[in-house]
Scaffold this motif. Structure first.
Motif, PDB file in Angstrom:
ATOM      1  N   GLU A 125       1.435 -12.255 -16.626  1.00 31.29           N
ATOM      2  CA  GLU A 125       2.226 -11.046 -16.867  1.00 31.29           C
ATOM      3  C   GLU A 125       2.106 -10.091 -15.691  1.00 31.29           C
ATOM      4  OE1 GLU A 125       1.763 -10.772 -21.751  1.00 31.29           O
ATOM      5  OE2 GLU A 125       1.485  -9.006 -20.484  1.00 31.29           O
ATOM      6  N   GLU A 126       3.171  -9.350 -15.433  1.00 34.10           N
ATOM      7  CA  GLU A 126       3.137  -8.307 -14.426  1.00 34.10           C
ATOM      8  C   GLU A 126       2.322  -7.144 -14.982  1.00 34.10           C
ATOM      9  OE1 GLU A 126       6.829  -7.158 -12.193  1.00 34.10           O
ATOM     10  OE2 GLU A 126       6.298  -5.165 -12.924  1.00 34.10           O
ATOM     11  N   ARG A 127       1.243  -6.797 -14.313  1.00 32.80           N
ATOM     12  CA  ARG A 127       0.336  -5.759 -14.809  1.00 32.80           C
ATOM     13  C   ARG A 127       0.551  -4.408 -14.139  1.00 32.80           C
ATOM     14  NH1 ARG A 127      -2.457  -7.456 -19.432  1.00 32.80           N
ATOM     15  NH2 ARG A 127      -2.462  -9.738 -19.324  1.00 32.80           N
ATOM     16  N   GLN A 128       0.903  -4.437 -12.874  1.00 31.48           N
ATOM     17  CA  GLN A 128       1.151  -3.197 -12.137  1.00 31.48           C
ATOM     18  C   GLN A 128       2.321  -3.456 -11.204  1.00 31.48           C
ATOM     19  OE1 GLN A 128      -2.382  -1.191 -10.336  1.00 31.48           O
ATOM     20  NE2 GLN A 128      -3.449  -3.040 -11.007  1.00 31.48           N
ATOM     21  N   ARG A 129       3.030  -2.382 -10.876  1.00 27.70           N
ATOM     22  CA  ARG A 129       4.157  -2.515  -9.974  1.00 27.70           C
ATOM     23  C   ARG A 129       4.197  -1.318  -9.051  1.00 27.70           C
ATOM     24  NH1 ARG A 129       8.768  -5.741 -10.263  1.00 27.70           N
ATOM     25  NH2 ARG A 129      10.406  -5.066  -8.843  1.00 27.70           N
ATOM     26  N   GLY A 130       4.476  -1.571  -7.793  1.00 25.65           N
ATOM     27  CA  GLY A 130       4.654  -0.503  -6.820  1.00 25.65           C
ATOM     28  C   GLY A 130       6.087  -0.026  -6.816  1.00 25.65           C
ATOM     29  N   ASN A 131       6.440   0.750  -5.828  1.00 26.91           N
ATOM     30  CA  ASN A 131       7.753   1.358  -5.752  1.00 26.91           C
ATOM     31  C   ASN A 131       8.755   0.418  -5.072  1.00 26.91           C
ATOM     32  OD1 ASN A 131       9.729   3.307  -5.998  1.00 26.91           O
ATOM     33  ND2 ASN A 131       9.161   4.309  -4.074  1.00 26.91           N
ATOM     34  N   PHE A 132       9.068  -0.673  -5.722  1.00 25.43           N
ATOM     35  CA  PHE A 132      10.032  -1.647  -5.215  1.00 25.43           C
ATOM     36  C   PHE A 132      11.116  -1.855  -6.253  1.00 25.43           C
ATOM     37  CE2 PHE A 132       8.607  -3.526  -1.220  1.00 25.43           C
ATOM     38  CZ  PHE A 132       7.360  -2.938  -1.095  1.00 25.43           C
ATOM     39  N   PRO A 133      12.362  -2.102  -5.790  1.00 29.54           N
ATOM     40  CA  PRO A 133      13.482  -2.264  -6.741  1.00 29.54           C
ATOM     41  C   PRO A 133      13.368  -3.558  -7.534  1.00 29.54           C
ATOM     42  CG  PRO A 133      14.183  -2.734  -4.495  1.00 29.54           C
ATOM     43  CD  PRO A 133      12.800  -2.174  -4.390  1.00 29.54           C
ATOM     44  N   PHE A 151      -4.385  -1.579  -4.285  1.00 29.78           N
ATOM     45  CA  PHE A 151      -4.914  -0.927  -3.102  1.00 29.78           C
ATOM     46  C   PHE A 151      -3.824  -0.111  -2.413  1.00 29.78           C
ATOM     47  CE2 PHE A 151      -8.987  -3.186  -2.299  1.00 29.78           C
ATOM     48  CZ  PHE A 151      -8.950  -4.029  -3.382  1.00 29.78           C
ATOM     49  N   VAL A 152      -4.221   0.994  -1.806  1.00 30.75           N
ATOM     50  CA  VAL A 152      -3.349   1.781  -0.943  1.00 30.75           C
ATOM     51  C   VAL A 152      -3.888   1.646   0.469  1.00 30.75           C
ATOM     52  CG1 VAL A 152      -2.400   4.038  -0.417  1.00 30.75           C
ATOM     53  CG2 VAL A 152      -2.843   3.401  -2.806  1.00 30.75           C
ATOM     54  N   PHE A 153      -3.044   1.193   1.376  1.00 29.59           N
ATOM     55  CA  PHE A 153      -3.477   0.924   2.739  1.00 29.59           C
ATOM     56  C   PHE A 153      -3.050   2.037   3.684  1.00 29.59           C
ATOM     57  CE2 PHE A 153      -5.140  -3.387   3.137  1.00 29.59           C
ATOM     58  CZ  PHE A 153      -4.853  -3.914   1.885  1.00 29.59           C
ATOM     59  N   GLY A 154      -3.850   2.226   4.719  1.00 27.43           N
ATOM     60  CA  GLY A 154      -3.418   3.035   5.845  1.00 27.43           C
ATOM     61  C   GLY A 154      -2.516   2.212   6.741  1.00 27.43           C
ATOM     62  N   PRO A 155      -1.886   2.838   7.742  1.00 30.30           N
ATOM     63  CA  PRO A 155      -0.955   2.123   8.620  1.00 30.30           C
ATOM     64  C   PRO A 155      -1.641   1.231   9.640  1.00 30.30           C
ATOM     65  CG  PRO A 155      -1.122   4.405   9.280  1.00 30.30           C
ATOM     66  CD  PRO A 155      -1.895   4.281   8.004  1.00 30.30           C
ATOM     67  N   GLY A 156      -2.971   1.380   9.810  1.00 34.91           N
ATOM     68  CA  GLY A 156      -3.701   0.528  10.739  1.00 34.91           C
ATOM     69  C   GLY A 156      -3.886   1.151  12.102  1.00 34.91           C
ATOM     70  N   THR A 157      -4.992   0.781  12.764  1.00 39.49           N
ATOM     71  CA  THR A 157      -5.275   1.185  14.147  1.00 39.49           C
ATOM     72  C   THR A 157      -5.441  -0.072  14.984  1.00 39.49           C
ATOM     73  OG1 THR A 157      -6.443   3.213  13.476  1.00 39.49           O
ATOM     74  CG2 THR A 157      -6.886   2.361  15.692  1.00 39.49           C
ATOM     75  N   ARG A 158      -4.665  -0.146  16.073  1.00 37.95           N
ATOM     76  CA  ARG A 158      -4.785  -1.291  16.983  1.00 37.95           C
ATOM     77  C   ARG A 158      -5.921  -1.064  17.965  1.00 37.95           C
ATOM     78  NH1 ARG A 158       0.438  -2.232  20.078  1.00 37.95           N
ATOM     79  NH2 ARG A 158      -0.966  -3.603  21.194  1.00 37.95           N
ATOM     80  N   TRP A 202       0.986  -9.064  -4.671  1.00 35.56           N
ATOM     81  CA  TRP A 202       1.899  -9.267  -3.548  1.00 35.56           C
ATOM     82  C   TRP A 202       2.096  -7.955  -2.799  1.00 35.56           C
ATOM     83  CZ3 TRP A 202       3.958 -13.840  -1.894  1.00 35.56           C
ATOM     84  CH2 TRP A 202       3.869 -14.933  -2.754  1.00 35.56           C
ATOM     85  N   TYR A 203       2.140  -8.074  -1.477  1.00 40.37           N
ATOM     86  CA  TYR A 203       2.335  -6.914  -0.612  1.00 40.37           C
ATOM     87  C   TYR A 203       3.424  -7.225   0.412  1.00 40.37           C
ATOM     88  CZ  TYR A 203      -2.169  -5.025  -2.208  1.00 40.37           C
ATOM     89  OH  TYR A 203      -3.204  -4.520  -2.968  1.00 40.37           O
ATOM     90  N   GLN A 204       4.125  -6.179   0.819  1.00 43.58           N
ATOM     91  CA  GLN A 204       5.089  -6.275   1.911  1.00 43.58           C
ATOM     92  C   GLN A 204       4.532  -5.499   3.092  1.00 43.58           C
ATOM     93  OE1 GLN A 204       8.557  -3.585   2.223  1.00 43.58           O
ATOM     94  NE2 GLN A 204       9.835  -5.408   1.993  1.00 43.58           N
ATOM     95  N   GLN A 205       4.500  -6.124   4.274  1.00 41.92           N
ATOM     96  CA  GLN A 205       4.013  -5.441   5.462  1.00 41.92           C
ATOM     97  C   GLN A 205       5.082  -5.463   6.547  1.00 41.92           C
ATOM     98  OE1 GLN A 205       0.516  -7.083   7.431  1.00 41.92           O
ATOM     99  NE2 GLN A 205      -0.067  -5.047   8.197  1.00 41.92           N
ATOM    100  N   ALA A 206       5.683  -4.315   6.765  1.00 39.38           N
ATOM    101  CA  ALA A 206       6.654  -4.179   7.849  1.00 39.38           C
ATOM    102  C   ALA A 206       5.906  -4.126   9.173  1.00 39.38           C
ATOM    103  CB  ALA A 206       7.488  -2.916   7.647  1.00 39.38           C
ATOM    104  N   LEU A 207       6.600  -4.438  10.250  1.00 43.79           N
ATOM    105  CA  LEU A 207       5.984  -4.474  11.575  1.00 43.79           C
ATOM    106  C   LEU A 207       5.367  -3.126  11.934  1.00 43.79           C
ATOM    107  CD1 LEU A 207       5.713  -6.634  13.767  1.00 43.79           C
ATOM    108  CD2 LEU A 207       7.696  -5.624  14.902  1.00 43.79           C
ATOM    109  N   GLY A 208       4.087  -3.135  12.298  1.00 43.40           N
ATOM    110  CA  GLY A 208       3.417  -1.909  12.692  1.00 43.40           C
ATOM    111  C   GLY A 208       2.975  -1.012  11.545  1.00 43.40           C
ATOM    112  N   GLN A 209       3.095  -1.499  10.324  1.00 43.81           N
ATOM    113  CA  GLN A 209       2.720  -0.710   9.146  1.00 43.81           C
ATOM    114  C   GLN A 209       1.623  -1.412   8.357  1.00 43.81           C
ATOM    115  OE1 GLN A 209       4.080   2.359   8.539  1.00 43.81           O
ATOM    116  NE2 GLN A 209       5.098   2.013  10.512  1.00 43.81           N
ATOM    117  N   GLY A 210       0.986  -0.658   7.454  1.00 44.83           N
ATOM    118  CA  GLY A 210       0.044  -1.272   6.542  1.00 44.83           C
ATOM    119  C   GLY A 210       0.771  -1.948   5.389  1.00 44.83           C
ATOM    120  N   PRO A 211       0.101  -2.850   4.686  1.00 48.81           N
ATOM    121  CA  PRO A 211       0.735  -3.508   3.529  1.00 48.81           C
ATOM    122  C   PRO A 211       1.099  -2.499   2.433  1.00 48.81           C
ATOM    123  CG  PRO A 211      -1.245  -4.682   4.238  1.00 48.81           C
ATOM    124  CD  PRO A 211      -1.233  -3.386   4.970  1.00 48.81           C
ATOM    125  N   GLN A 212       2.253  -2.734   1.807  1.00 42.60           N
ATOM    126  CA  GLN A 212       2.709  -1.916   0.690  1.00 42.60           C
ATOM    127  C   GLN A 212       2.696  -2.774  -0.571  1.00 42.60           C
ATOM    128  OE1 GLN A 212       3.676   1.473   0.963  1.00 42.60           O
ATOM    129  NE2 GLN A 212       2.744   1.212   2.979  1.00 42.60           N
TER     130      GLN A 212
END
Lengths: 111, 114
Positions: B53-61, A99-106, B34-44
């Protein structure tokens, strides 16, 4: 240009209002569209899931997808203070893809 | 029916350390993302595991690695932690290969790197 964009808000409305939340995207290959609700310090909770263009209704929630405009919306009728959360749109190209997520709306619904 | 569970809830580490986060998928699900979500951002998106097995990978080192066990549970490992790795790490489970393979998220592990 980001792949998926949302108005970050915060959006404040009075209780009972109709809320409109929107996402735009750049890649026309997206086919599956979702809306998640995320309360503070919690994981996202699935609200709506739609495939391709059209409308889908579930209780107070209606999701709209306009693929020609690359625009999706979530409408909340009779909004409640318990609807106060961050709303995330998400989309993907095909099943099995990530999935590709948007940044969200509060959203804040004031009693 | 238990949903997606994650452990620990919170974690504090220092730069350079290594961390392991754990996830158990929703009953009936065989795929973990698995996703990483920084404060105020959407999950990456970080990566997805299916059939161990790892099937897909995002842009992470490569510092980010994972594992899936025969019971479908999964681990996320992060080596050589950086301050920028501080985030909410979310696990999501789904059923692989079906039309409506939407994802259900766990509560997340909040990682703070000092």
């Amino acid at each position: 240009q980001k792949e998926v964009e949302q108005d970050p808000g915060p959006l404040s409305v009075p209780e009972g209002a109709i809320v409109s939340l929107n996402c735009t995207y750049s890649n026309s290959a997206f086919q599956y569209f979702m809306w998640y609700r995320q309360y503070s310090r919690k994981g996202p909770e699935l609200l709506m899931y739609t495939y391709s263009s059209g409308n889908k209704e579930d209780g107070r929630f209606t999701a709209q997808v306009d693929k020609s405009s690359k625009y999706i919306s979530l409408f909340i009728r009779d909004s409640q203070p318990s609807d106060s959360a961050t709303y995330l749109c998400a989309m993907k190209f095909n099943y099995g893809q990530n999935f590709v997520f948007g940044p969200g709306t509060r959203l804040s619904v004031l009693p | 029916d238990a949903g997606v569970t994650q452990s620990p809830t919170h974690l504090i580490k220092t730069r350079g350390q290594q961390v392991t986060l754990r996830c158990s998928p929703k009953s009936g699900h065989d795929t973990v993302s698995w996703y990483q979500q920084a404060l105020g951002q959407g999950p990456q998106f970080i990566f997805q595991y299916y059939e161990e097995e790892e099937r897909q990978r995002g842009n992470f080192p490569d510092r980010f690695s994972g594992h899936q066990f025969p019971n479908y549970s999964s681990e996320l490992n992060v080596n050589a932690l950086l301050l920028g790795d501080s985030a909410l790490y979310l696990c999501a489970s789904s059923e692989y290969g079906i039309h409506t393979d939407t994802q259900y998220f766990g509560p997340g592990t909040r990682l703070t790197v000092l």
